[in-house]
Motif scaffolding. Structure first.
Motif, PDB file in Angstrom:
ATOM      1  N   ALA A 129      -3.624  -5.117   2.635  1.00 15.50           N
ATOM      2  CA  ALA A 129      -4.117  -4.143   3.602  1.00 15.50           C
ATOM      3  C   ALA A 129      -2.961  -3.340   4.191  1.00 15.50           C
ATOM      4  O   ALA A 129      -1.852  -3.859   4.355  1.00 15.50           O
ATOM      5  N   PRO A 130      -3.191  -2.067   4.557  1.00 10.29           N
ATOM      6  CA  PRO A 130      -2.135  -1.239   5.140  1.00 10.29           C
ATOM      7  C   PRO A 130      -1.963  -1.506   6.636  1.00 10.29           C
ATOM      8  O   PRO A 130      -2.899  -1.919   7.319  1.00 10.29           O
TER       9      PRO A 130
ATOM     10  N   SER B 120       3.153   0.427   6.802  1.00  9.42           N
ATOM     11  CA  SER B 120       2.545   1.487   5.993  1.00  9.42           C
ATOM     12  C   SER B 120       2.598   2.819   6.727  1.00  9.42           C
ATOM     13  O   SER B 120       2.750   3.868   6.108  1.00  9.42           O
TER      14      SER B 120
ATOM     15  N   LEU C 210      -6.131   1.595   8.921  1.00 11.46           N
ATOM     16  CA  LEU C 210      -4.724   1.219   9.055  1.00 11.46           C
ATOM     17  C   LEU C 210      -4.670   0.162  10.145  1.00 11.46           C
ATOM     18  O   LEU C 210      -4.927   0.460  11.317  1.00 11.46           O
ATOM     19  N   TYR C 211      -4.362  -1.061   9.781  1.00 10.02           N
ATOM     20  CA  TYR C 211      -4.539  -2.176  10.715  1.00 10.02           C
ATOM     21  C   TYR C 211      -3.421  -2.207  11.753  1.00 10.02           C
ATOM     22  O   TYR C 211      -2.241  -2.214  11.432  1.00 10.02           O
TER      23      TYR C 211
ATOM     24  N   GLU D 103     -10.950  -6.008   5.092  1.00  6.93           N
ATOM     25  CA  GLU D 103     -10.928  -5.110   3.936  1.00  6.93           C
ATOM     26  C   GLU D 103     -12.171  -5.276   3.068  1.00  6.93           C
ATOM     27  O   GLU D 103     -12.727  -4.300   2.570  1.00  6.93           O
TER      28      GLU D 103
ATOM     29  N   PRO E 269     -14.399   4.343   5.845  1.00  6.48           N
ATOM     30  CA  PRO E 269     -13.141   4.999   5.458  1.00  6.48           C
ATOM     31  C   PRO E 269     -11.971   4.009   5.510  1.00  6.48           C
ATOM     32  O   PRO E 269     -12.101   2.869   5.977  1.00  6.48           O
ATOM     33  N   GLU E 270     -10.818   4.460   5.068  1.00  7.51           N
ATOM     34  CA  GLU E 270      -9.626   3.614   5.080  1.00  7.51           C
ATOM     35  C   GLU E 270      -9.228   3.274   6.513  1.00  7.51           C
ATOM     36  O   GLU E 270      -9.250   4.123   7.401  1.00  7.51           O
TER      37      GLU E 270
ATOM     38  N   GLY F 216     -10.747   9.971   8.005  1.00 11.51           N
ATOM     39  CA  GLY F 216      -9.748   8.917   8.072  1.00 11.51           C
ATOM     40  C   GLY F 216      -8.464   9.352   7.390  1.00 11.51           C
ATOM     41  O   GLY F 216      -8.326  10.505   6.989  1.00 11.51           O
ATOM     42  N   PRO F 217      -7.529   8.424   7.277  1.00 11.42           N
ATOM     43  CA  PRO F 217      -7.638   7.023   7.677  1.00 11.42           C
ATOM     44  C   PRO F 217      -7.599   6.854   9.187  1.00 11.42           C
ATOM     45  O   PRO F 217      -7.027   7.685   9.901  1.00 11.42           O
TER      46      PRO F 217
ATOM     47  N   ARG G 186     -14.981  -3.601   4.913  1.00 11.90           N
ATOM     48  CA  ARG G 186     -14.820  -2.149   4.865  1.00 11.90           C
ATOM     49  C   ARG G 186     -15.337  -1.593   3.531  1.00 11.90           C
ATOM     50  O   ARG G 186     -16.061  -0.583   3.497  1.00 11.90           O
ATOM     51  N   LYS G 187     -14.968  -2.244   2.460  1.00 11.80           N
ATOM     52  CA  LYS G 187     -15.408  -1.785   1.143  1.00 11.80           C
ATOM     53  C   LYS G 187     -16.909  -1.995   0.953  1.00 11.80           C
ATOM     54  O   LYS G 187     -17.602  -1.138   0.394  1.00 11.80           O
TER      55      LYS G 187
END
Length: 428
Positions: free
Chosen positions: A222-223, A243, A193-194, A181, A190-191, A135-136, A184-185
């Motif tokens: 969130a990114p 982002s 990017l929305y 988010e 992985p990260e 990722g991301p 995801r955690k």
């Protein structure tokens, strides 16, 4: 008789192959048993190429797992699973280790809760892990579903029919982004990017809808990922909330990109549609330049073109549909069938690896304090600068103002010579 036919040979060199020249021949046999032998000479270099971990080589992707999920019989499911696995392996062979994914879930209920089925996403990420993808990941999300809930219709292609939604739209989108988010955690994904809107138009309502959308996602901590041109004044309102700017050409220029990334938390990615299979006039040298020396010169963080494979009609015949098929074709069993522009990406990726390997050696030599190695590093830097200065910097590397095809190999060989010379100078 009298016709020309191209055969593409992919050579895989064993890790333990000794450096040197290898000579042999390739024999072509036709269906009548007649043969023609062609001489082949390969040079194996004493070099282990490195890949730049700070750069992302990825692809937009119509994922076969979507068809796997929808298939109603086991034979079809097995076909789409196999095809997905083969395609990921093919991307790795060409240097690609990232794809656009989907993190779709329904819009929030009246009480703010969301019920999500992550089977497809989990399967997607499992396959990515298997093949060493990193990722991301740009992740599509269901912003359009929330919009439709409050506006009662679609925003149209590239937000052509956009209207400014009520405040509840942004509220629900923040709830969704916060939920994504947290999931995801919790699942140790992985990260992400929305990625809520694809290529918003420049008219005021489209820009304002996109701004509201990105701001709502950022409000969740969130990114965001936006496919818009940052050098165009119309998209200036998006700047505080993007982002990642993902844009088609290498614009803005290198100096602007590096300065902006140094000043704040933002990245510049490129989806070079004008140098991929979407355009039947793109030359192989255009693809190679985009993925290699041009990317090195650009200052951008990632390349992620549209698209790994998209079938319009007969993939073996450009004349049977409204547009050509692109990029990779397939055998009937799903095995990827490369085309020349796809192979040019691998060539460009390897060009970049040669350059990066030399840059790392130069840095290592300077730290060593070895007088002989430092002198070799000076010469290597001079040669890299010669190549750097020879690049005609363009927003898009298509067909005009490119190096002649032979120059690419000449420049690669120049870099390879410096790698070998510097390696020898660093020996005790």
């Amino acid at each position: 008789a009298g016709a020309t036919h191209r055969f593409w040979l992919t050579v895989r060199v064993p890790d333990d192959a000794k450096p040197g020249l290898y000579e042999g021949s390739v024999t072509v046999t036709d269906d009548r048993g007649e043969k023609a032998s062609l001489p082949v000479c390969l040079r194996v270099l004493p070099i282990e190429l490195k890949s730049d971990p700070a750069k992302i080589f990825g692809m937009y992707y119509h994922h076969p797992l979507v068809k796997w999920q929808r298939a109603s019989d086991e034979a079809s499911k097995e076909h789409w699973l196999r095809r997905a696995d083969l395609e990921h392996a093919d991307m790795v062979e060409h240097g690609m280790r990232n794809i656009v994914i989907s993190a779709w879930c329904p819009e929030p209920k009246a009480d703010g809760t969301i019920e999500a089925d992550w089977m497809l996403l989990e399967k997607t990420l499992e396959l990515c892990r298997k093949h060493g993808f990193t990722g991301p990941y740009a992740a599509h999300i269901n912003a359009s579903g929330i919009y439709r809930k409050y506006v009662a219709r679609s925003w149209g292609s590239h937000c052509a029919d956009a209207e400014i939604p009520p405040p509840e739209y942004a509220r629900d989108l923040t709830v969704m982004a916060r939920f994504l988010e947290s999931e995801r955690k919790k699942h140790d994904w992985p990260e992400f990017l929305y990625y809520p809107i694809d290529e918003p138009g420049r008219h005021p309502k489209s820009v304002e809808l996109t701004r509201i959308t990105l701001e709502a996602i950022r409000a969740a901590g969130a990114p965001t990922y936006v496919t818009a041109a940052p050098e165009q004044e119309a998209f200036e309102p998006l700047r505080p909330f993007a982002s990642v700017w993902c844009t088609q050409p290498f614009l803005p220029d290198r100096e602007t990109v590096l300065a902006d990334m140094a000043a704040r938390d933002v990245q510049y990615w490129c989806y070079p549609n004008k140098s991929c299979g979407e355009n039947d006039h793109t030359t192989v040298t255009g693809g190679r330049m985009t993925y290699g020396f041009g990317f090195w010169r650009s200052g951008f963080v990632a390349l992620i073109p549209w698209i790994y494979s998209s079938d319009v009609s007969d993939p073996m015949n450009y004349l049977t549909g409204a547009a050509m098929d692109f990029l990779v074709r397939h055998e009937p069993d799903g095995t990827p069938m490369p085309v020349a522009i796809w192979e040019s990406y691998r060539e460009g990726y390897d060009d970049y690896r040669y350059v990066y390997t030399l840059e790392q050696l130069i840095a290592e030599a300077r730290k060593s304090g070895n007088v002989k190695a430092v002198a070799a590093a000076d010469e290597a830097e001079r040669q890299l600068r010669f190549i750097w200065d020879g690049i005609n910097v363009l927003p898009r590397y298509q067909y005009d103002d490119l190096w002649p095809a032979g120059d690419f190999d000449a420049y690669r060989w120049l870099v390879a010579e410096q790698i070998m010379a510097l390696g020898a100078a660093m020996q005790p």
